[in-house]
Design an enzyme around this catalytic site. Structure first.
Site, mmCIF file in Angstrom:
data_model
loop_
_atom_site.group_PDB
_atom_site.id
_atom_site.type_symbol
_atom_site.label_atom_id
_atom_site.label_comp_id
_atom_site.label_asym_id
_atom_site.label_seq_id
_atom_site.Cartn_x
_atom_site.Cartn_y
_atom_site.Cartn_z
ATOM 1 N N LEU A 57 57.216 38.040 30.754
ATOM 2 C CA LEU A 57 56.072 37.180 31.051
ATOM 3 C C LEU A 57 55.391 36.682 29.792
ATOM 4 C CD1 LEU A 57 54.423 39.421 33.827
ATOM 5 C CD2 LEU A 57 56.348 37.836 34.054
ATOM 6 N N TYR A 107 55.400 22.500 23.984
ATOM 7 C CA TYR A 107 55.340 23.624 24.922
ATOM 8 C C TYR A 107 56.504 23.549 25.911
ATOM 9 C CZ TYR A 107 53.739 26.629 28.711
ATOM 10 O OH TYR A 107 53.661 27.600 29.686
ATOM 11 N N LYS A 111 59.803 26.095 26.300
ATOM 12 C CA LYS A 111 60.114 26.764 27.563
ATOM 13 C C LYS A 111 61.540 26.430 28.012
ATOM 14 C CE LYS A 111 56.541 29.221 28.826
ATOM 15 N NZ LYS A 111 56.673 30.691 29.025
ATOM 16 N N PRO A 289 11.474 51.965 68.986
ATOM 17 C CA PRO A 289 11.560 52.788 70.193
ATOM 18 C C PRO A 289 10.758 52.182 71.349
ATOM 19 C CG PRO A 289 11.248 54.190 68.274
ATOM 20 C CD PRO A 289 11.092 52.770 67.798
ATOM 21 N N GLY A 290 11.358 52.160 72.529
ATOM 22 C CA GLY A 290 10.700 51.659 73.733
ATOM 23 C C GLY A 290 10.742 50.157 73.900
#
Length: 377
Positions: A57, A107, A111, A289-290
């Site tokens: 790589l 480049y 390659k 609650p309630g």
């Protein structure tokens, strides 16, 4: 391939290398020989003697002098292949090339030279070779302001910087790092997709083709989702899903969280968490609650309730019936309760602590079309 097989990875510290190494480790591979820029040719020679598979790589794409293209790309490839031949090691070699290998620049030419060396190595030794001509690769850990427009856009959008687009219509092919790594690991078992029109170049799938304008629009919109609570398009395999995962990896460490708007009163609170046009809305309801909440019904909107803390009862009555149906729910036993259409319903906290309920609706709330009608259970 055997999980104990020695694997040589050149360029292990680069963007693709880091992702490959991390995935190989999670797969259980234990003998990874990582060759990086600061290592010596002697180290590479030792690794080449042992390698059962080679991921090559390493390369140069932003040198001070154009000659470095050839020494860092074609030259290093030749050195690696020489070491393999000296050791009579016919291990498979996978190399990353570039679509620019077809272009007339330093480049690309470097390659192309590296590719020819790889193919010549195969013809001379019979060793399997896999040459991947990669288009633009994006994903986590890619360096911004270097050679990836996706990395630059994601970094800028995550850090409140402008996105510069010179040509909105410019098309570019992209491949996601997880797809690249998957194809690389498949190659270890000889499972590759090749384009044999000229040379047997290996392909990464899928390739996403988009424009710079669309790319900038999608990425710049991610930060707005934190305000609108909209989720990006998460269709499996979609470009947007992969871009969103990438964008998140560029967030500053002090920006991982964001506040939600809590609608609070004496009964508790209701907070919208997430909304999507095709998968509905998720909210969090806290009841004291309630307290009883609800007492309404819907024609088409449907919901799912999940009490994750506290105790409660969800009551239903079909709007044309007197029969009341009750479901007792608790955070001690997580159970989803569907809220069918045509039933008026409510939820009551029957415990002595706050009751927390995760609520999903099949559509995001639209004040112009609420489809919600008050009717006591």
């Amino acid at each position: 391939m055997d999980l104990n097989a020695p694997i040589l990875i050149t360029g292990a510290g680069g963007f693709i290398g880091k992702n490959l190494v991390a995935t190989l480790k999670t797969c259980g591979y234990t003998d990874l020989m990582l060759f990086e820029r600061q290592d010596t040719p002697e180290t590479l020679q030792q690794y080449a003697q042992r390698a059962a598979f080679v991921f090559h790589l390493a390369g140069i794409n932003r040198p001070q002098d154009p000659s470095e293209f050839y020494s860092g790309n074609a030259g290093l490839t030749d050195t690696l292949l020489t070491f393999l031949r000296q050791a009579n090691n016919n291990a498979p070699v996978l190399v990353t090339s570039s679509t620019q290998a077809e272009l007339d620049n330093d480049y690309g030419k470097s390659k192309a030279q590296a590719e020819e060396s790889i193919f010549a190595h195969h013809e001379a030794t019979g060793a399997p070779v896999y040459v991947f001509r990669l288009p633009g690769v994006f994903g986590k850990w890619c360096r911004p302001n270097y050679n990836s427009v996706v990395a630059t856009f994601c970094h800028n959008a995550a850090n409140g910087l402008p996105l510069t687009v010179r040509d909105e219509s410019y098309e570019l092919p992209l491949v996601y790092i997880d797809d690249v790594v998957r194809c690389f690991i498949n190659a270890m078992d000889g499972n590759v997709l090749c384009d044999r029109s000229v040379r047997p170049h290996c392909l990464v799938s899928p390739v996403h083709t988009t424009t710079l304008g669309h790319l900038a629009k999608v990425i710049s919109g991610f930060i707005q989702n934190r305000t609108t609570l909209a989720a990006p398009l998460l269709e499996d395999g979609s470009l947007e899903k992969k871009l969103y995962s990438t964008w998140l990896s560029y967030l500053p460490t002090d920006q991982f969280s964001y506040p939600l708007t809590m609608h609070c009163d004496e009964r508790g609170s209701f907070t919208e968490f997430l909304r999507t046009p095709e998968r509905g809305q998720v909210s969090v309801n806290i009841s004291k609650p309630g307290i009883v909440k609800g007492n309404h019904w819907h024609h088409s909107k449907n919901e799912k309730f999940l009490v994750v803390s506290g105790k409660g009862v969800i009551r239903f009555r079909r709007i044309d019936s007197d029969e009341i149906i009750e479901y007792y729910v608790s955070g001690d036993k997580l159970e989803v309760v569907d809220i069918p259409t045509g039933y008026t319903h409510n939820i009551e906290n029957i415990g002595d602590t706050d009751m927390v309920t995760v609520m999903w609706a099949n559509e995001a709330f639209d004040p112009n079309h609420p489809d919600t009608f008050f009717l006591p259970v």
